[in-house]
Motif scaffolding. Structure first.
Motif, short mmCIF file in Angstrom:
data_model
loop_
_atom_site.label_atom_id
_atom_site.label_comp_id
_atom_site.label_asym_id
_atom_site.label_seq_id
_atom_site.Cartn_x
_atom_site.Cartn_y
_atom_site.Cartn_z
N GLU A 56 -5.82 -38.70 90.72
CA GLU A 56 -6.76 -39.66 91.31
C GLU A 56 -6.34 -40.08 92.71
O GLU A 56 -7.09 -40.77 93.40
CB GLU A 56 -6.88 -40.88 90.40
CG GLU A 56 -7.52 -40.57 89.05
CD GLU A 56 -7.89 -41.81 88.28
OE1 GLU A 56 -7.55 -42.92 88.75
OE2 GLU A 56 -8.51 -41.68 87.21
N THR A 298 -19.37 -33.08 93.98
CA THR A 298 -19.32 -34.34 93.27
C THR A 298 -19.04 -34.12 91.79
O THR A 298 -19.12 -33.00 91.28
CB THR A 298 -20.65 -35.09 93.41
OG1 THR A 298 -21.68 -34.35 92.74
CG2 THR A 298 -21.03 -35.27 94.88
N ALA A 299 -18.74 -35.20 91.09
CA ALA A 299 -18.43 -35.11 89.67
C ALA A 299 -19.62 -34.60 88.86
O ALA A 299 -19.44 -33.96 87.82
CB ALA A 299 -17.98 -36.48 89.15
N ASP A 300 -20.84 -34.86 89.33
CA ASP A 300 -22.03 -34.39 88.62
C ASP A 300 -22.51 -33.03 89.13
O ASP A 300 -23.59 -32.58 88.78
CB ASP A 300 -23.16 -35.41 88.68
CG ASP A 300 -23.60 -35.73 90.11
OD1 ASP A 300 -23.12 -35.06 91.05
OD2 ASP A 300 -24.44 -36.64 90.29
N ILE A 338 -14.38 -36.03 97.40
CA ILE A 338 -14.93 -37.07 96.55
C ILE A 338 -13.77 -37.84 95.92
O ILE A 338 -12.86 -37.25 95.34
CB ILE A 338 -15.83 -36.47 95.46
CG1 ILE A 338 -17.02 -35.74 96.09
CG2 ILE A 338 -16.32 -37.55 94.50
CD1 ILE A 338 -17.97 -36.63 96.87
N SER A 339 -13.81 -39.16 96.03
CA SER A 339 -12.75 -39.99 95.46
C SER A 339 -12.93 -40.12 93.96
O SER A 339 -13.95 -39.72 93.38
CB SER A 339 -12.75 -41.37 96.11
OG SER A 339 -13.86 -42.13 95.63
N GLY A 342 -16.11 -41.79 93.06
CA GLY A 342 -17.36 -41.14 93.43
C GLY A 342 -17.80 -41.32 94.85
O GLY A 342 -18.85 -40.79 95.25
N SER A 343 -17.04 -42.04 95.68
CA SER A 343 -17.42 -42.19 97.09
C SER A 343 -17.01 -40.94 97.86
O SER A 343 -16.13 -40.18 97.43
CB SER A 343 -16.75 -43.42 97.69
OG SER A 343 -15.34 -43.31 97.64
#
Length: 358
Positions: A56, A298-300, A338-339, A342-343
């Motif tokens: 992270e 992104t995560a999605d 992407i952090s 999510g930013s």
């Protein structure tokens, strides 16, 4: 020689021919390879060209050996201990603790504590002799091989020129196996976490020694991109990077994608998409004639591209089309990530900043 990604971002130009040479210096000059990076409260606001995640944690690298890390999604940054002050270009962590950074002067750095401290594994003073010894041994087995004769001659020249060739990207498959690439077809592989490096210059379809700007996996495939439309794909059975023709002859600065499709991007907004493992490529019209210098996912699963001027473009259809993100603060961008929350975190000529993604 066409421009490198790093020089492009420093000068905000789309075409600049500069040799990778080191200036003549005074006798009391302190070599950047022997000078630790200076701690500065302004390090996070200077030129930063590489971003990655270590678990992270966010890790950023840039000029003068500056490496910074953040544990709060990029709101606050701390500066790492770095043994050199060479300009750094790229960073990658295959796991939360183990990571590598590369840059100018042939520098390769390693961290085993999530980016807080770094040690030097390789530099440009070693690259020429390493190449010479390796290809001299190969030539001894095949003394009449003209390609090996040329490799030995090139390695001898690099020994004489010293530490003036940059590495421009790094990627590790795990904590042991990884690759570094750079100017003039420089490419090395390690199987022991960077304790030793094997030259792979003879394992690329790059006869004119074009610069190699980036390497990244897409699905099970590993690609390298570079100058003059160069795209190489690793054939794991032969351990060779084979050329994959593209319709564009300008520089590609990066590659991204997911299983089923790959995107290469570069000068003047040129983005090409392949759905057949790189066998064929179709142009994606961004409607933006500016160089694309960074990407992230992104995560999605949305694909994010960022222009040299800071425009953010997002695709929700696996790279088939992109929409321009509104209300972005435009400034030159070199890297995107992407952090954990999510930013979108961006690095460039004005340091580090965060943007929300709609």
């Amino acid at each position: 020689m066409t421009t490198s990604k790093w020089i492009l971002l420093c000068t905000l130009a789309t075409a600049l021919a500069l040799p990778f040479t080191r200036p003549v210096v005074a006798a009391d000059f302190a070599d950047v390879l022997d000078t630790p990076a200076v701690h500065s409260e302004l390090a996070g606001k200077g030129l930063l060209t590489g971003l990655t995640r270590a678990g992270e944690r966010l890790i950023a690298v840039g000029q003068r050996g500056h490496i910074l890390y953040s544990d709060d999604a990029g709101q606050h940054w701390l500066q790492a201990q770095v043994p050199v002050s060479s300009d750094l270009v790229s960073v990658y962590f295959p796991s939360a603790q183990q990571g590598w950074a590369v840059g100018h002067d042939g520098v390769v750095l390693h961290s085993s504590d999530a980016g807080q401290t770094w040690n030097r594994q390789l530099d440009g003073r070693q690259v020429g002799p390493l190449l010479f010894d390796y290809y001299q041994k190969q030539l001894a087995k095949q003394p009449d091989n003209p390609e090996l004769q040329a490799r030995v001659a090139d390695a001898q020249r690099m020994k004489e020129e010293g530490a003036d060739k940059p590495f421009l990207d790094v990627w590790f498959e795990n904590d042991q196996v990884g690759y570094i690439v750079g100017a003039f077809n420089l490419i090395f592989r390690t199987d022991d976490g960077g304790h030793s490096w094997t030259p792979w210059l003879d394992r690329t379809d790059n006869p004119t020694a074009l610069n190699l700007y980036a390497l990244r996996p897409v699905g099970n495939d590993l690609f390298i991109v570079g100058e003059q439309g160069l795209v190489l794909k690793l054939d794991r059975s032969t351990e060779r990077f084979n050329a994959t023709p593209t319709p564009y002859n300008g520089s590609f600065f990066g590659i991204t994608g997911k299983p089923g499709f790959a995107l290469v991007f570069g000068l003047r907004g040129n983005v090409y998409r392949s759905v057949d493992g790189g066998a064929s490529w179709n142009k994606i019209d961004l409607g933006l004639p500016l160089s694309i210098t960074a990407s992230t996912i992104t995560a999605d699963g949305r694909i994010v591209l960022v222009s040299q001027a800071g425009h953010v473009l997002v695709s929700a259809d696996d790279g088939a089309s992109f929409m321009l993100q509104p209300n972005t603060v435009q400034a030159p961008v070199a890297a995107a990530q992407i952090s954990a929350v999510g930013s979108l975190v961006l690095a460039g000529t004005r340091g580090l900043r965060q943007l929300p993604l709609e």
